[in-house]
Scaffold this motif. Structure first.
Motif, mmCIF file in Angstrom:
data_model
loop_
_atom_site.group_PDB
_atom_site.id
_atom_site.type_symbol
_atom_site.label_atom_id
_atom_site.label_comp_id
_atom_site.label_asym_id
_atom_site.label_seq_id
_atom_site.Cartn_x
_atom_site.Cartn_y
_atom_site.Cartn_z
ATOM 1 N N PHE A 1 0.627 -1.310 -0.249
ATOM 2 C CA PHE A 1 0.032 0.049 -0.334
ATOM 3 C C PHE A 1 0.753 1.110 -0.407
ATOM 4 N N ALA A 2 2.323 1.448 0.571
ATOM 5 C CA ALA A 2 2.716 2.622 0.995
ATOM 6 C C ALA A 2 3.198 3.032 -0.643
ATOM 7 N N PHE A 3 2.919 2.321 -2.294
ATOM 8 C CA PHE A 3 3.595 2.586 -2.570
ATOM 9 C C PHE A 3 2.866 3.822 -3.318
ATOM 10 N N GLU A 4 3.300 5.117 -3.443
ATOM 11 C CA GLU A 4 2.804 5.916 -4.299
ATOM 12 C C GLU A 4 2.104 6.038 -5.593
ATOM 13 N N THR A 5 0.828 6.433 -6.107
ATOM 14 C CA THR A 5 0.010 6.634 -6.675
ATOM 15 C C THR A 5 1.627 7.849 -7.694
ATOM 16 N N PRO A 6 1.591 7.061 -8.895
ATOM 17 C CA PRO A 6 2.253 7.790 -9.785
ATOM 18 C C PRO A 6 1.443 8.184 -11.144
ATOM 19 N N LEU A 7 2.131 9.655 -11.210
ATOM 20 C CA LEU A 7 1.418 10.528 -12.084
ATOM 21 C C LEU A 7 2.177 10.323 -13.432
ATOM 22 N N PRO A 8 1.042 10.534 -14.450
ATOM 23 C CA PRO A 8 1.216 10.606 -15.814
ATOM 24 C C PRO A 8 3.155 10.306 -16.188
ATOM 25 N N GLY A 9 3.647 9.977 -17.067
ATOM 26 C CA GLY A 9 4.749 9.918 -17.330
ATOM 27 C C GLY A 9 5.911 9.626 -16.290
ATOM 28 N N PHE B 1 13.159 -10.378 -18.212
ATOM 29 C CA PHE B 1 11.509 -9.964 -17.470
ATOM 30 C C PHE B 1 10.889 -11.143 -17.395
ATOM 31 N N SER B 2 10.461 -11.338 -18.712
ATOM 32 C CA SER B 2 10.274 -11.633 -19.564
ATOM 33 C C SER B 2 9.872 -13.100 -19.342
ATOM 34 N N LEU B 3 10.869 -14.146 -18.511
ATOM 35 C CA LEU B 3 10.394 -15.436 -17.922
ATOM 36 C C LEU B 3 9.922 -14.844 -16.569
ATOM 37 N N LEU B 4 9.630 -14.125 -16.083
ATOM 38 C CA LEU B 4 8.684 -13.958 -14.448
ATOM 39 C C LEU B 4 7.502 -14.799 -14.370
ATOM 40 N N LYS B 5 6.911 -15.635 -13.508
ATOM 41 C CA LYS B 5 5.834 -16.193 -13.313
ATOM 42 C C LYS B 5 5.367 -15.904 -12.244
ATOM 43 N N PHE B 6 3.727 -16.112 -12.262
ATOM 44 C CA PHE B 6 2.689 -14.754 -11.372
ATOM 45 C C PHE B 6 3.574 -15.663 -9.936
ATOM 46 N N GLY B 7 3.961 -15.243 -9.492
ATOM 47 C CA GLY B 7 4.344 -15.012 -7.898
ATOM 48 C C GLY B 7 5.719 -15.045 -7.671
ATOM 49 N N SER B 8 6.206 -14.315 -9.128
ATOM 50 C CA SER B 8 7.757 -14.273 -8.853
ATOM 51 C C SER B 8 8.005 -12.841 -8.510
ATOM 52 N N THR B 9 9.117 -12.900 -6.983
ATOM 53 C CA THR B 9 9.480 -11.359 -6.190
ATOM 54 C C THR B 9 10.052 -10.170 -6.956
ATOM 55 N N VAL B 10 9.767 -9.234 -7.230
ATOM 56 C CA VAL B 10 10.681 -7.987 -7.724
ATOM 57 C C VAL B 10 10.546 -7.007 -6.949
ATOM 58 N N GLU B 11 11.432 -6.363 -7.153
ATOM 59 C CA GLU B 11 11.927 -5.338 -6.397
ATOM 60 C C GLU B 11 11.715 -3.739 -6.750
ATOM 61 N N VAL B 12 10.664 -2.995 -6.605
ATOM 62 C CA VAL B 12 10.360 -1.877 -7.510
ATOM 63 C C VAL B 12 10.553 -0.541 -6.133
ATOM 64 N N LEU B 13 11.144 0.198 -7.018
ATOM 65 C CA LEU B 13 12.081 1.973 -6.969
ATOM 66 C C LEU B 13 11.286 2.423 -7.537
ATOM 67 N N GLY B 14 9.696 4.168 -6.893
ATOM 68 C CA GLY B 14 9.061 4.859 -7.547
ATOM 69 C C GLY B 14 8.185 4.756 -6.697
ATOM 70 N N PRO B 15 7.118 5.811 -7.828
ATOM 71 C CA PRO B 15 7.427 6.208 -8.763
ATOM 72 C C PRO B 15 8.388 7.448 -9.081
ATOM 73 N N LEU B 16 9.075 7.578 -9.901
ATOM 74 C CA LEU B 16 10.219 8.407 -10.183
ATOM 75 C C LEU B 16 9.660 8.981 -11.323
ATOM 76 N N GLY B 17 10.589 10.668 -11.212
ATOM 77 C CA GLY B 17 11.144 10.775 -12.516
ATOM 78 C C GLY B 17 9.781 12.333 -12.610
ATOM 79 N N ARG B 18 10.227 13.285 -13.318
ATOM 80 C CA ARG B 18 9.648 14.569 -13.657
ATOM 81 C C ARG B 18 7.861 14.242 -14.320
ATOM 82 N N SER B 19 6.615 14.456 -13.886
ATOM 83 C CA SER B 19 5.830 14.080 -14.761
ATOM 84 C C SER B 19 4.923 14.994 -15.764
#
Lengths: 313, 273
Positions: B31-39, B86-104
């Protein structure tokens, strides 16, 4: 059994005492503001800021980076805002934190190194200088000073006499004998040695048959260079009696502990910051846990504790 | 300074090949992931892997937050080692996500005609812009057209979602679908009919496409923002690896970080050569 809060982790670099041995490597932590929402700087041993030159530098044209096996090549070309803008715009922010601020300095000439050192010595909130004589991505200065023991001696000595701050000399691995370079820096008065900077490397796009970097070559960093860095730290540790700061692909606490056993009094975390802004914190926490579990009350007892004889099976 | 940012761990809940070599990945995030702005974009990395070592910057294609459920979707084409993994990732694979980033992108509150121009995977952020406008009160009624181009019919992805959001015009380099030629030429044909003072243009695609667009819009009093693509290492502005040449106030060249001052820039500020 030692208790976590009783473990001694302070590190002395000349007249400076760091609270603990973990700091980011120059160029992977910006000027400090960039990671302030990720990392509590009060917990770091020091912050090492992006390399500073006397005047602002635009750096190399893009593309500047390319990923390689377990690491990356970069050819940023010492882009920086210049020492004056750093003091005016970036340093005030860093003064609010307890950690030491180490300014990495760069020059095209010996005089420029000295001038940058002088300017920073007069600034409130800079606690040590790290002299970059090892950048492989610029035409003048940088590694050109770091591959010749006589030049290393000259730059180190003259920077030392331009400042009263502790001076750390950051070495390049692109040399035949790293120990000769390290000894030159020590003889000229360096308070500590940090190593290694990046190794010169290359990557080619086979479709366009061009280099993947506009600068043609770049500096290799990341886990790919860790074994080389570790070997060089061990070699230098055995030849000098000033503290050695280990750098090169450190990503996990285990990596950092390896460097300490090989002789590093402190460590810098570089490329790992780029994949995890909290890498410094993770490494620090893990080192403390290791010391507790291994019942080591003082970090100094770990430094250089490599055993040369294998235990009998 | 609040310590409110960190890498979040997400679960891949789908990773589907939507066209040959093109994938749509949905990641369930805390839930902590902020809502990304367009771009805006995320840095995506496969957890625990040293190969590929660096994260990869991917534009947000779609996003939903329903109570505790946060899902971020990205669209990508397999172009190298990172996207191949990335294309080999399956349902349930764990990924690390940093973001949302950058100017929108700048979002205008009302009274604009919106033009979206997408080349190849540039469709991803353009779809998120369109969705953002359509989800707002003013934007729901705005006139909006999307021009989208690809090398051939098989590379035209995510058309369905865009077609629901706005009128969509298609071009292919090989003429297998829609206009035969560059998407910028398709747009150029319509350009004289636009009320340019009332129009805002958003574009994303390969650099030559954006350069062609810049040439069409040269000296025209129209607002145009583009999202640039560049190799990145950190995504947060420390490594200085992703810079692009930008004109400063006096017209001098200055390197700006695509991850921090961008990826969205005013098209008039970009130096193309």
């Amino acid at each position: 059994m030692v208790h976590l809060r009783d473990i001694k982790t302070d590190v002395k670099i000349g007249s400076l005492t760091l609270r603990n041995p973990v700091m980011p490597a120059s160029g992977t932590f910006g000027y400090g503001e960039e990671f302030a929402e990720y990392v509590d700087y009060n917990l770091l041993g020091a912050i090492v800021v992006k390399g500073l030159s006397l005047e602002p530098r635009a750096g190399n044209p893009p593309p500047r980076i390319i990923e390689t096996a377990s690491g990356m090549l970069n050819a940023i070309g010492m882009e920086n805002i210049g020492v004056q803008a750093f003091i005016k715009d970036k340093l005030p922010f860093l003064r609010q934190f307890r950690c030491a601020v180490i300014a990495n300095i760069y020059g095209e000439t010996v005089e420029e190194y000295c001038k940058v050192a002088e300017v920073l010595s007069g600034a409130e909130g800079v606690h040590a200088l790290e002299v970059n004589i090892s950048c492989p991505n610029v035409e003048k200065g940088g590694v050109a000073f770091g591959t010749d023991p006589a030049m290393v001696h000259e730059v180190t000595g003259k920077v030392k006499s331009s400042t009263n701050l502790p001076v750390i000399v950051k070495l390049s691995p692109n040399v035949t004998d790293i120990t000769g370079i390290a000894v030159s820096a020590q003889d000229a008065g360096a308070d500590a040695i940090s190593l290694i900077n990046t190794m010169t490397g290359m990557s080619v796009d086979i479709i366009s048959r061009t280099s993947n970097l506009a600068n043609l070559t770049g500096g290799l960093s990341g886990p790919a260079i860790k074994p080389i860095a570790l070997r060089m730290v061990w070699e230098v540790y055995n030849k000098v009696n000033i503290p050695v700061i280990g750098i090169g692909g450190i990503t996990t606490p285990e990596d950092a502990v390896e460097f300490m056993i090989a002789g590093a009094s402190a460590v810098q975390i570089g490329t790992a910051n780029l994949i995890n802004p909290l890498a410094t914190m993770d490494v620090l926490e893990g080192i403390l846990t290791y010391l507790e579990v291994q019942d080591i009350a003082d970090l100094r007892d770990l430094v250089g504790s490599l055993k040369l004889e294998r235990p009998e099976e | 300074m609040p310590l409110n940012k960190r890498i979040l761990t997400g679960d891949v809940i789908s990773n589907r090949e939507v066209a040959e070599g093109h994938f749509l990945m949905a990641v369930k995030l805390p839930f902590a992931f902020e809502t990304p702005l367009p771009g805006q974009f995320i840095m995506l990395r496969i957890k625990g892997k040293s190969e590929p070592f660096l994260g990869r910057p991917l534009s947000v294609y779609a996003f939903q937050r329903r109570r505790e459920k946060v899902i971020c979707e990205v669209l990508y084409r397999v172009v190298g080692k990172g996207t191949q993994q990335f294309s080999l990732l399956k349902f349930g694979s764990t990924v690390e996500v940093l973001g949302p980033l950058g100017r929108s992108f700048t979002i205008f509150p009302s009274e604009k005609d919106v033009i979206l121009i997408a080349g190849g995977m540039g469709i991803a952020p353009m779809t998120y812009v369109a969705g953002h406008y359509r989800g707002s009160k003013a934007g729901s009624k705005m006139k909006m057209i999307c021009y989208t181009g690809a090398r051939s019919m098989d590379d035209l992805v995510a058309l369905e979602r865009m077609e629901v959001l706005c009128k969509t015009k298609v071009s292919t380099d090989d003429g297998s679908r829609g206009y035969h030629g560059m998407v910028t030429d398709l747009f150029k044909n319509d350009f004289p009919t636009l009320n340019i003072k009332k129009t805002v243009i958003y574009a994303c695609g390969p650099r030559p496409m954006l350069k062609a667009l810049a040439a069409i819009l040269e000296d025209q009093p129209v607002i145009c923002e583009v999202s640039l693509e560049e190799r990145m290492a950190c995504g947060v502005g420390v490594c200085l690896g992703c810079v692009t040449a930008i004109k400063d106030d006096r017209g001098n060249k200055q390197y700006k970080r695509v991850c921090k001052e961008g990826p969205v820039f005013n098209i008039k500020d970009i130096m193309w050569d």
